[in-house]
Design an enzyme around this catalytic site. Structure first.
Site, short mmCIF file in Angstrom:
data_model
loop_
_atom_site.label_atom_id
_atom_site.label_comp_id
_atom_site.label_asym_id
_atom_site.label_seq_id
_atom_site.Cartn_x
_atom_site.Cartn_y
_atom_site.Cartn_z
CG ASN A 7 -1.84 1.15 1.32
OD1 ASN A 7 -1.85 2.01 0.44
ND2 ASN A 7 -2.64 1.19 2.36
CE LYS A 14 0.14 2.72 6.56
NZ LYS A 14 -1.15 3.32 6.29
NE ARG A 90 -6.44 1.01 0.25
CZ ARG A 90 -6.83 1.44 1.43
NH1 ARG A 90 -6.10 1.19 2.49
NH2 ARG A 90 -7.96 2.10 1.56
CG HIS A 179 -12.94 3.46 3.27
ND1 HIS A 179 -13.70 4.35 4.00
CD2 HIS A 179 -11.65 3.73 3.54
CE1 HIS A 179 -12.89 5.14 4.70
NE2 HIS A 179 -11.64 4.77 4.43
NE ARG A 240 -10.49 12.34 4.39
CZ ARG A 240 -10.46 11.04 4.07
NH1 ARG A 240 -11.40 10.53 3.30
NH2 ARG A 240 -9.52 10.26 4.52
NE ARG A 284 -6.56 6.05 19.84
CZ ARG A 284 -5.68 5.36 19.14
NH1 ARG A 284 -5.25 4.21 19.58
NH2 ARG A 284 -5.21 5.83 18.00
N GLY A 332 -14.92 1.73 14.88
CA GLY A 332 -15.98 0.71 14.95
C GLY A 332 -15.54 -0.56 15.66
CD GLU A 385 -8.89 -1.29 4.11
OE1 GLU A 385 -8.43 -1.11 5.25
OE2 GLU A 385 -9.17 -0.38 3.33
P1 ADP Z 1 -7.19 4.39 9.07
O1 ADP Z 1 -8.49 4.93 8.58
O2 ADP Z 1 -6.05 5.36 8.95
O3 ADP Z 1 -6.87 2.98 8.58
P2 ADP Z 1 -7.98 3.19 11.58
O4 ADP Z 1 -9.01 2.34 10.93
O5 ADP Z 1 -6.88 2.53 12.32
O6 ADP Z 1 -7.36 4.28 10.65
O7 ADP Z 1 -8.78 4.11 12.63
C1 ADP Z 1 -8.16 5.16 13.30
C2 ADP Z 1 -9.15 5.73 14.30
O8 ADP Z 1 -9.52 4.69 15.23
C3 ADP Z 1 -8.59 6.87 15.13
O9 ADP Z 1 -9.54 7.93 15.22
C4 ADP Z 1 -8.41 6.24 16.49
O10 ADP Z 1 -8.57 7.18 17.51
C5 ADP Z 1 -9.54 5.26 16.52
N1 ADP Z 1 -9.34 4.26 17.56
C6 ADP Z 1 -8.43 3.25 17.62
N2 ADP Z 1 -8.54 2.58 18.80
C7 ADP Z 1 -9.54 3.18 19.49
C8 ADP Z 1 -10.14 2.98 20.78
N3 ADP Z 1 -9.73 2.01 21.57
N4 ADP Z 1 -11.14 3.80 21.15
C9 ADP Z 1 -11.55 4.79 20.35
N5 ADP Z 1 -11.05 5.03 19.12
C10 ADP Z 1 -10.05 4.25 18.72
#
Ligand code: ADP
Length: 400
Positions: A7, A14, A90, A179, A240, A284, A332, A385
């Site tokens: 990626n 990555k 990707r 996505h 965004r 977080r 999620g 992914e």
């Molecule tokens: P990307 O879209 O760059 O692949 P990720 O899918 O890893 O990123 O998601 C990143 C987001 O997930 C960040 O906003 C991070 O704060 C959130 N996140 C990761 N772990 C937790 C957690 N335990 N509680 C709340 N949010 C989290």
């Protein structure tokens, strides 16, 4: 069979190396700050993570460093690089011409190049990664898996914008969707977990990471999606804005005196959770700030959840039926608090949250977070992914 998944971003590469006999990850890592004087290689294999300063003036040099570390006597997992049977890339944007994973040839490279304008940050970097991989391993097949691909099944009434038709016919302005590899992976996985055939499942899949997007899936196929011509439309994200009235741009241009470049940066990089909370783009940090009494952070979270509820409601209406809402992505998969608010916000659709299940669904775990008698089940399904790309690559390399 061993498959190497790449990626490539504008300044990063990555990677993950899969052994497809059991789909295990043999090694993974990233080269960061490609093109600068202080590039960094982080490599994880054999239960060890190492970080080293490296010289990577361009993507070719970065790719060579990765192939070197894969055969390194201590950190490596291969005897020879020739053990790699296929390389999966990707790629962000396939435009309207390519919507399936495909073996890369000159034609595919041309399509990736043709779509530089639609994916200005990603497609050039993706192509650099492809060229670097071909240069390093000229005899290994390379496969492109497009983020836009899953959305080829959107009907015109969902993918067209209500703007002059020539904008579409001449300038290709339409909803493409992003996505896609994540939405496709969780759709298949959710079908499996729900005991449904992949071609029969009806879902609303919600990817909540730094970028956030939602897909309506009817009979296993995407029929609507929240992101548009670019990944800016739809849900509120880390930086965004998601949906806004387009006239806000005219207003901020004439009254706020912002240039096009400043508007672009504001909506893509300074909005969303960051823009409203004034704290961070990271969920977080926003949760911690709201807990500590920061009202702007609390408002940002309310807006984030409200937008998700509105989209789920509209997708519920357009689907023939809905087997489940599926939550994935960093937020999620990990945030019990955000999931709990989402569950509460969907009560009108018959969603009954199960706080015990929600609390026990931790990183990497799939499962329902609603009660067994919830009219509309909500599931958490971790996305993968890279594995999806590895599977696509294996199928094409084997010629199945
Ligand atoms: P990307 O879209 O760059 O692949 P990720 O899918 O890893 O990123 O998601 C990143 C987001 O997930 C960040 O906003 C991070 O704060 C959130 N996140 C990761 N772990 C937790 C957690 N335990 N509680 C709340 N949010 C989290």
């Amino acid at each position: 069979m061993k498959v190497f998944v790449v990626n490539c971003g504008s300044s990063s590469i990555k990677y993950q190396l899969f052994d497809m006999t059991d789909e295990s990850v043999l090694a993974k890592g990233v080269v960061e700050r490609v093109g600068s004087a202080d590039a960094l290689l982080e490599h994880t294999a054999k239960g060890m993570t190492t970080k080293q300063q490296v010289v990577a003036p361009d993507h070719s040099a970065g790719m060579k460093l990765i192939f070197d570390v894969l055969v390194d006597a201590q950190l490596g997992v291969l005897k020879s690089i020739s053990e790699i049977d296929g390389i999966g890339h990707r790629v962000l944007h396939g435009g309207e011409k390519i919507n399936q994973p495909c073996l890369i040839d000159d034609n595919v490279r041309d399509v990736i190049r043709e779509n530089f304008l639609l994916g200005p940050l990603h497609n050039p970097a993706n192509l650099m990664g492809i060229d670097a991989a071909i240069a390093a391993m000229p005899n290994v097949p390379n496969v492109a898996v497009f983020d836009t691909g899953f959305f080829a099944t959107l009907p015109p009434h969902a993918f067209r914008y209500a703007v002059p038709s020539a904008w579409y016919t001449k300038y290709h302005v339409r909803r493409y969707g992003f996505h896609g590899t994540s939405h496709r992976y969780v759709t298949r996985k959710a079908a499996e977990l729900l005991g449904k055939h992949a071609g029969e499942v009806n879902l609303i899949t919600v990817h909540l990471g730094n970028g956030c997007s939602m897909t309506a899936v009817a009979n296993g196929k995407a029929v609507d999606h929240s992101m548009g011509l670019t990944p800016l439309e739809g849900l509120m994200m880390g930086t965004r804005s998601g949906d806004i009235d387009p006239a806000v741009l005219f207003h901020m241009h004439s009254v706020g005196k912002l240039t096009l470049a400043q508007l672009d940066a504001a909506l893509n990089k300074q909005s969303g959770l960051l823009g409203v909370s004034g704290v961070s783009n990271d969920m977080r940090d926003c949760l911690a700030a709201a807990d500590g009494g920061n009202e702007n952070a609390a408002l940002a979270l309310r807006m984030y959840i409200y937008r998700i509820a509105k989209y789920v409601g509209s997708y519920y209406t357009i689907l023939p039926s809905c087997d489940a809402v599926v939550l994935t992505g960093g937020v999620g998969e990990n945030s019990v608090a955000v999931r709990s608010w989402i569950l509460q916000s969907l009560a009108r659709l018959g969603v009954k949250g199960d706080e015990k299940r929600n609390g026990q669904t931790v990183r990497g775990k799939a499962g329902p977070v609603t009660t067994d008698d919830s009219t509309l089940p909500v599931w958490v399904v971790p996305t993968n992914e890279e594995l999806m790309i590895a599977r696509d690559t294996m199928v094409l390399v084997k010629g199945e």
